[in-house]
Motif scaffolding. Structure first.
Motif, PDB file in Angstrom:
ATOM      1  N   ARG A 147       1.484  -1.216   0.011  1.00 53.54           N
ATOM      2  CA  ARG A 147       0.172   0.416   0.225  1.00 53.54           C
ATOM      3  C   ARG A 147       0.822   1.129  -0.122  1.00 53.54           C
ATOM      4  O   ARG A 147       0.646   2.131  -0.844  1.00 53.54           O
ATOM      5  N   CYS A 203      -2.676 -19.184 -12.284  1.00 54.83           N
ATOM      6  CA  CYS A 203      -4.121 -17.532 -12.371  1.00 54.83           C
ATOM      7  C   CYS A 203      -4.407 -18.434 -13.614  1.00 54.83           C
ATOM      8  O   CYS A 203      -5.720 -18.907 -14.121  1.00 54.83           O
ATOM      9  N   PHE A 263      -8.594 -21.254  -6.368  1.00 55.38           N
ATOM     10  CA  PHE A 263      -7.492 -21.728  -6.120  1.00 55.38           C
ATOM     11  C   PHE A 263      -7.107 -22.809  -5.562  1.00 55.38           C
ATOM     12  O   PHE A 263      -6.013 -22.528  -4.572  1.00 55.38           O
ATOM     13  N   GLY A 313      -8.119 -15.381 -12.677  1.00 51.25           N
ATOM     14  CA  GLY A 313      -8.715 -16.546 -13.437  1.00 51.25           C
ATOM     15  C   GLY A 313      -9.863 -17.453 -12.809  1.00 51.25           C
ATOM     16  O   GLY A 313     -10.869 -17.491 -11.986  1.00 51.25           O
TER      17      GLY A 313
END
Ligand code: NAD
Length: 496
Positions: A213, A284, A387, A253
């Motif tokens: 961040r 992915c 995943f 994905g």
């Protein structure tokens, strides 16, 4: 004694200003502590950015072919240390050695491609519409590039970003995933050994919501390249939009393999197993949906289940292992939650759906390869990225329906068609709504010299790999040189 690692900031290996560290443990055996890594704070990021700006000032003026030579040496060092890095990567990430060797090879390929790009990095010279005037473009580096990477390709993905960024003349700030800091450390060691000027690369370990961040929000970081989940990508995209930063996003994905009734089923079987359960489903591009023509559905699903339940689970460092553990406890909890969701939606667990009973594996994040049958379009297990080693099977009546089901998700990374019909293949290549389509090959298997990326919520229009990524890491500058000795006005003084 547990080894304590450092950040690489301002040309030196340094402790974090926070004085805080986190442990990195082997996901196949959580008693195995790999090391302690810095839990850095925004102050460390600020120091890294200031250093990267100094690095940029000199590196951006180094000729591109010379920058390419450094990357050539990086590639050669990766070749020399391939086995050592692969073993370290398997220990911290879990996937089997054949796959971590492939991961390093992808880095080698990317380095050698970047080397040669140093002698291309083409601009264009085009005719001007005015007499005695030249028009041309060339590429300029941008600045300090913030690179934020996921856990699943601990070496390859950082190199996809870092090598083209460096070749184009940028300095890089590298924030690796918390689960794979050791591979990141080894990569930076190699860059330095290859002769990269120290302030051109900065490695800052720590949490995404703090270090990542701070990098994204830092005003002197004009470019961010992120690979990770769509949720994190949205947070980063909001900040970059507000701050007008150049941003490349590679995200989730929900990839499908389409198996038609004329497919070579034995070939499709090998593809489905590798696509769905390779890397324990944590790619992915993993095959997460199997869309099967009704005429071969029952037979093919039986073939998949028979083989998938014989896949050997174990530590990736063991030669006999075919499927390693998940990356961490959260990942396994997520898979377990989705199996519950699938059951509640009416899907049937055909195989798997549980942790392995094997006592040897109880200190790792293992989960059995799972096939869900009776999945219908629209179910959450059909729509959302899990995943993990979970394959959802959907029965369809035609190629048209298969393409519709493939396309009806928010993601669009990879797809695959198994068919012997050339017309079907070209239909699929044209109409499957994904950045990559494979014909008679699984949904995974990208090569480093081709553009890589997805459509819809998988990405934001950029590509990694190949020639296209160089557009992202450089800014096009256009130059007009008028040697007519008089004022010539474009669009006005243009008579024949
Ligand atoms: P993740 O989004 O949890 O983390 C990715 C990186 O972002 C980590 O380094 C993390 O520390 C950092 N991060 C987290 N919060 C942040 C924030 N607020 N600001 C800045 N950085 C932050 O993803 P992951 O679990 O490591 O990886 C899995 C995901 O990555 C999957 O969704 C997968 O599909 C995706 N992935 C996509 C591709 C692709 O090319 N499309 C390739 C590999 C993985």
């Amino acid at each position: 004694m547990t080894e304590t690692f450092k950040n690489f900031i301002a040309g030196d290996w340094v402790a974090p200003t926070t004085g805080a560290y986190f442990e990195n443990r082997n996901p196949a055996d959580w008693d195995d502590v790999i090391g302690c890594f810095p839990r850095s704070g925004p102050e460390d990021v600020a120091l890294a950015v200031a250093s990267a700006q100094r690095g940029f000032a000199t590196w951006s003026r180094t000729p591109a072919p010379i920058r390419g030579e450094v990357l050539h040496r990086v590639g050669d060092l990766l070749v020399q240390r391939k086995e050592e890095i692969a073993r370290a990567m398997t220990r911290e990430m879990g996937k089997v050695l054949a796959e971590t060797r492939g991961d390093v090879q992808e880095g080698i390929d990317t380095a050698h491609y970047a080397h040669t790009e140093g002698r291309r990095l083409f601009g264009r010279t085009v005719p001007s519409e005015l007499r005695n005037k030249w028009a041309m473009s060339f590429r300029r580096p941008i600045g300090a590039a913030g690179l934020i990477t996921p856990f699943n390709f601990p070496l390859a993905i950082p190199t996809w970003k870092m090598f083209p960024a460096l070749l184009c003349g940028n300095a890089v700030l590298f924030k690796p995933a918390e689960d794979v800091p050791l591979t990141a450390h080894l990569l930076v060691e190699i860059l330095l050994a290859a002769g990269l000027p120290p302030e051109v690369v900065q490695l800052v370990h720590g949490e995404g919501s703090v270090v990542g961040r701070a990098m994204v929000e830092h005003p002197e970081v004009p470019l961010i390249s992120f690979t990770g989940s769509t949720e994190t990508g949205s947070i980063i995209g909001t900040t970059c939009g507000r701050m007008h930063k150049r941003l490349s996003l590679e995200m989730g994905g929900k990839n499908a393999m389409l198996v038609m009734d004329d497919a070579d089923l034995d070939l499709a079987l090998d593809g489905a197993l590798w696509g769905a359960f390779g890397t324990t489903g944590q790619r992915c591009t993993a095959t997460s949906r199997l869309i099967v023509h009704e005429r071969v559905h029952d037979r093919f699903v039986q073939m998949v289940c028979d083989r998938a339940q014989r896949l050997r689970l174990g530590p990736g460092l063991d030669d006999q292992t075919e499927v390693g553990p998940l990356i961490n406890e959260d990942a396994r909890t997520k898979v377990e939650r989705y199996i519950g969701v699938g059951r509640a939606e009416g899907a049937r667990v055909l195989i798997g759906g549980e942790r392995p009973p094997d006592k040897r594996l109880e200190r790792g994040w293992f989960y059995r390869p799972t096939v869900l049958g009776g999945v219908r379009p629209g179910m959450r297990v059909e729509q959302e990225e899990i995943f993990g080693p979970v394959l959802s099977v959907i029965k369809v009546g035609s190629l048209d329906e298969a393409i519709r089901v493939n396309n009806d998700v928010k993601y669009g990374l990879s797809s695959s068609l198994y068919s012997r019909d050339v017309n079907a293949a070209f239909r699929a290549m044209t109409d499957l709504d994904t950045g990559i389509t494979y014909v008679n090959a699984p949904t995974i298997g990208a090569e480093a010299h081709l553009p890589f990326g997805g459509v819809k919520q998988t990405g934001n229009g950029h590509r990694e790999g190949g020639w296209e990524v160089y557009d992202f890491y450089s800014e096009t500058k256009v130059v007009y040189v008028d040697f007519s000795g008089k004022l010539q006005r474009a669009q006005i003084d243009t008579e024949v």
